[in-house]
Design an enzyme around this catalytic site. Structure first.
Site, short mmCIF file in Angstrom:
data_model
loop_
_atom_site.label_atom_id
_atom_site.label_comp_id
_atom_site.label_asym_id
_atom_site.label_seq_id
_atom_site.Cartn_x
_atom_site.Cartn_y
_atom_site.Cartn_z
N TYR A 3 6.28 11.60 6.17
CA TYR A 3 4.98 10.96 6.45
C TYR A 3 4.44 11.43 7.80
CZ TYR A 3 1.78 7.53 8.40
OH TYR A 3 0.72 6.95 9.05
N LEU A 13 7.00 -4.83 10.04
CA LEU A 13 7.47 -6.11 10.55
C LEU A 13 6.53 -7.29 10.23
CD1 LEU A 13 9.52 -7.71 12.18
CD2 LEU A 13 8.34 -6.98 14.27
N PHE A 52 -9.39 7.68 6.28
CA PHE A 52 -8.22 6.80 6.28
C PHE A 52 -7.29 7.10 5.12
CE2 PHE A 52 -11.53 4.05 8.20
CZ PHE A 52 -10.89 3.65 9.35
N LYS A 89 1.02 13.87 9.09
CA LYS A 89 0.04 13.56 10.14
C LYS A 89 -0.04 14.72 11.14
CE LYS A 89 -1.34 9.66 8.66
NZ LYS A 89 -2.68 9.54 8.12
N ASP A 120 -12.30 5.33 -2.70
CA ASP A 120 -10.90 4.90 -2.73
C ASP A 120 -10.43 4.99 -4.17
OD1 ASP A 120 -8.41 3.26 -2.47
OD2 ASP A 120 -9.24 2.80 -0.50
N SER A 125 -1.32 8.93 13.97
CA SER A 125 -0.38 7.85 14.25
C SER A 125 0.47 8.19 15.47
CB SER A 125 0.52 7.70 13.02
OG SER A 125 1.67 6.96 13.35
N GLY A 174 -8.59 0.03 1.93
CA GLY A 174 -7.26 -0.24 2.50
C GLY A 174 -7.33 -1.17 3.70
N GLY A 196 16.28 6.22 12.11
CA GLY A 196 15.00 6.84 12.49
C GLY A 196 14.18 6.02 13.46
N TYR A 200 -3.00 5.83 16.12
CA TYR A 200 -2.83 4.38 16.14
C TYR A 200 -1.41 4.01 16.54
CZ TYR A 200 -6.54 4.83 12.50
OH TYR A 200 -7.64 5.14 11.76
N ASP A 234 -10.18 9.89 -6.78
CA ASP A 234 -9.09 10.48 -6.01
C ASP A 234 -9.67 11.61 -5.16
OD1 ASP A 234 -6.87 11.94 -5.10
OD2 ASP A 234 -5.69 11.32 -6.86
P1 NAD Z 1 -3.70 1.57 3.32
O1 NAD Z 1 -2.70 2.10 2.38
O2 NAD Z 1 -3.95 0.11 3.36
O3 NAD Z 1 -5.12 2.30 3.08
C1 NAD Z 1 -5.22 3.61 2.61
C2 NAD Z 1 -6.22 3.62 1.46
O4 NAD Z 1 -6.37 4.95 0.99
C3 NAD Z 1 -5.78 2.75 0.28
O5 NAD Z 1 -6.83 1.89 -0.08
C4 NAD Z 1 -5.48 3.76 -0.82
O6 NAD Z 1 -5.78 3.23 -2.10
C5 NAD Z 1 -6.39 4.92 -0.43
N1 NAD Z 1 -5.95 6.25 -0.89
C6 NAD Z 1 -4.74 6.84 -0.70
N2 NAD Z 1 -4.75 8.07 -1.24
C7 NAD Z 1 -5.98 8.27 -1.77
C8 NAD Z 1 -6.60 9.35 -2.45
N3 NAD Z 1 -5.96 10.48 -2.74
N4 NAD Z 1 -7.89 9.20 -2.87
C9 NAD Z 1 -8.56 8.06 -2.61
N5 NAD Z 1 -8.03 7.01 -1.96
C10 NAD Z 1 -6.76 7.12 -1.55
O7 NAD Z 1 -3.32 2.12 4.76
P2 NAD Z 1 -3.84 1.66 6.20
O8 NAD Z 1 -2.78 0.87 6.86
O9 NAD Z 1 -5.21 1.11 6.08
O10 NAD Z 1 -3.87 3.07 6.92
C11 NAD Z 1 -5.04 3.88 6.94
C12 NAD Z 1 -4.69 5.22 7.56
O11 NAD Z 1 -4.17 5.00 8.87
C13 NAD Z 1 -3.62 5.99 6.81
O12 NAD Z 1 -3.96 7.36 6.85
C14 NAD Z 1 -2.37 5.73 7.59
O13 NAD Z 1 -1.43 6.77 7.48
C15 NAD Z 1 -2.91 5.63 9.01
N6 NAD Z 1 -2.06 4.83 9.90
C16 NAD Z 1 -1.72 3.55 9.56
C17 NAD Z 1 -0.89 2.79 10.40
C18 NAD Z 1 -0.48 1.39 10.01
O14 NAD Z 1 0.46 0.87 10.64
N7 NAD Z 1 -1.11 0.74 9.06
C19 NAD Z 1 -0.44 3.34 11.59
C20 NAD Z 1 -0.81 4.63 11.94
C21 NAD Z 1 -1.64 5.38 11.08
N1 UDP Z 2 11.53 -4.28 12.10
C1 UDP Z 2 12.52 -5.22 11.85
N2 UDP Z 2 12.60 -5.74 10.59
C2 UDP Z 2 11.76 -5.40 9.59
C3 UDP Z 2 10.76 -4.44 9.87
C4 UDP Z 2 10.69 -3.90 11.13
O1 UDP Z 2 13.31 -5.57 12.74
O2 UDP Z 2 11.89 -5.91 8.46
C5 UDP Z 2 11.42 -3.72 13.47
C6 UDP Z 2 11.56 -2.21 13.55
O3 UDP Z 2 12.93 -1.87 13.71
C7 UDP Z 2 10.71 -1.88 14.79
C8 UDP Z 2 9.61 -2.94 14.75
O4 UDP Z 2 10.10 -4.00 13.92
O5 UDP Z 2 11.47 -2.09 15.98
C9 UDP Z 2 8.29 -2.44 14.15
O6 UDP Z 2 8.58 -1.85 12.90
P1 UDP Z 2 7.42 -1.42 11.89
O7 UDP Z 2 8.06 -0.86 10.66
O8 UDP Z 2 6.46 -2.56 11.71
O9 UDP Z 2 6.63 -0.29 12.70
P2 UDP Z 2 7.12 1.15 13.21
O10 UDP Z 2 8.56 1.29 12.95
O11 UDP Z 2 6.28 2.10 12.43
O12 UDP Z 2 6.79 1.16 14.66
#
Ligand code: NAD
Ligand code: UDP
Length: 331
Positions: free
Chosen positions: A148, A199, A80, A152, A31, A124, A10, A292, A176, A58
């Site tokens: 979601y 965004l 992750f 977490k 993955d 998160s 991911g 939200g 994060y 999985d």
């Molecule tokens: P992503 O979707 O790119 O990566 C997650 C990976 O997990 C994917 O490759 C998916 O195929 C794999 N996966 C999901 N369920 C699975 C399962 N049951 N078995 C095996 N593989 C599985 O997401 P990301 O952005 O890399 O995020 C990684 C982690 O960080 C996630 O837990 C997400 O909730 C958390 N997170 C992400 C963000 C963000 O903005 N990207 C912010 C805060 C927290």
């Molecule tokens: N946002 C926006 N247009 C979009 C996606 C997001 O204006 O198409 C705004 C959203 O309202 C927030 C910021 O961008 O103020 C970050 O949003 P994102 O979904 O990337 O992250 P999160 O909401 O999880 O912080």
């Protein structure tokens, strides 16, 4: 250390795999490609110049995951894997609870069984709900506004209970903020399959003319320009945070860290920076607020700085340039 990386194909996982390999760790990646593509595994190998074991499975399939534990001498895990789309979680809550919770339960059960009770978990900033004031420190009250986020928070609680039941566990929970950007090589980055919710991937698709315009969700928040403010952090800085977090898996404690920069940037800051550094247009219109959403959210990153030595070094310019470079390299 030999580290099991779940969800390593991911977005954040793939950047972290490179960081781990480049710093001398062995990794085992699992993955199921539910939100990623097999070629990412080859790209990680290509960029790092290192080989590693990969298993397509999985995580909820305990027998399949146990085979990995039997074959590999796992010493710790970075977890992750999980589903992460807020809107989808509202529509399909059972799918989110099933995948995010069960995968974690199965993983923890096997980490305990094979006596490698060391875990870094991807949480998160969403667990802070709608904070009263800013910046956010790790001791802020926790709440969530969607399934979601609740997964977490529930996983954080499960890990806390697990640690109470058996204090020989070493656990680091990383909260994060908003990861964006891509690896400097341009070979890996964020590439959601469907219309993006977040965004930066949306901006990128508009700049690439795959979508006509960006909708900015509200310009009447109590922020400097009325648009939402977030703490954007370069995904490579975030990946580095995981490397540092491994050093905390040694004192039989459970630790919580914010991984952010401490800077709040508005939606318009991000759009204007992206346009300027990449010399490309990003047409937008102002839309209603997204239900939200909160006005502003940014971290106090001082605990991670003090205890992990974590400092996010890359600027918003770097984040915007690298996100576009990833698109240019993959056209
Ligand atoms: P992503 O979707 O790119 O990566 C997650 C990976 O997990 C994917 O490759 C998916 O195929 C794999 N996966 C999901 N369920 C699975 C399962 N049951 N078995 C095996 N593989 C599985 O997401 P990301 O952005 O890399 O995020 C990684 C982690 O960080 C996630 O837990 C997400 O909730 C958390 N997170 C992400 C963000 C963000 O903005 N990207 C912010 C805060 C927290
Ligand atoms: N946002 C926006 N247009 C979009 C996606 C997001 O204006 O198409 C705004 C959203 O309202 C927030 C910021 O961008 O103020 C970050 O949003 P994102 O979904 O990337 O992250 P999160 O909401 O999880 O912080």
């Amino acid at each position: 250390m030999k580290i099991l990386v779940t969800g390593g194909a991911g977005y954040i996982g793939s950047h972290t795999c490179i960081e781990l390999l480049e710093n001398g760790h062995d990794i085992v990646v699992v993955d199921n490609f539910s939100n990623s593509k097999p070629e990412v595994i080859d790209k990680i190998k290509e960029i790092s110049g290192k080989d590693f074991s990969f298993y397509e499975l999985d995580l909820c399939d305990k027998d399949a995951l146990e085979e990995v534990f039997k074959k590999e001498q796992i010493e710790a895990a970075i977890h992750f894997a999980g589903y992460k789309a807020v809107g989808e979680s509202v529509k399909k809550p059972l799918m989110y609870y099933q995948n995010n919770l069960l995968s974690t339960l199965v993983l923890c059960e096997l980490l305990a069984k094979y006596d490698c009770k060391k875990l870094v978990f991807s949480s998160s900033a969403t667990v802070y709900g709608s904070p009263d004031h800013l910046p956010i420190t790790e001791d802020f009250p926790l709440s969530t506004t969607n399934p979601y986020g609740t997964t977490k928070l529930m996983i954080e609680q499960i890990l806390k209970d697990l640690h109470i039941s058996d204090p020989t566990w070493d656990i680091v929970i990383l909260r994060y903020f908003n990861p964006i950007g891509a690896h400097e090589s341009g070979f890996i980055g964020e590439s959601p399959n469907n219309i993006p919710n977040n965004l930066m991937p949306y901006i990128v698709k508009v700049a690439n003319k795959e979508l006509p315009e960006l909708g900015i969700f509200g310009d009447d928040y109590e922020t400097k320009d009325g648009t939402g403010v977030r703490d954007y952090i370069h995904v490579c800085d975030l990946a580095h945070g995981h490397l540092l977090a491994l050093n905390k898996l040694n004192d039989h404690a459970i630790h919580y860290y914010n991984l952010g920069t401490g800077n709040g940037y508005s939606v318009l800051d991000l759009v204007e920076t992206f346009k300027r550094v990449n010399n490309i247009d990003v047409p937008y219109t102002i839309k209603d607020r997204r239900p939200g959403d909160i006005a502003a959210c940014y971290a106090d990153p001082s605990k991670a700085q003090k205890e992990l030595g974590f400092v996010a070094e890359r600027t918003l310019d770097d984040m915007c340039k690298s996100a576009w470079n990833f698109i240019l390299k993959n056209k």
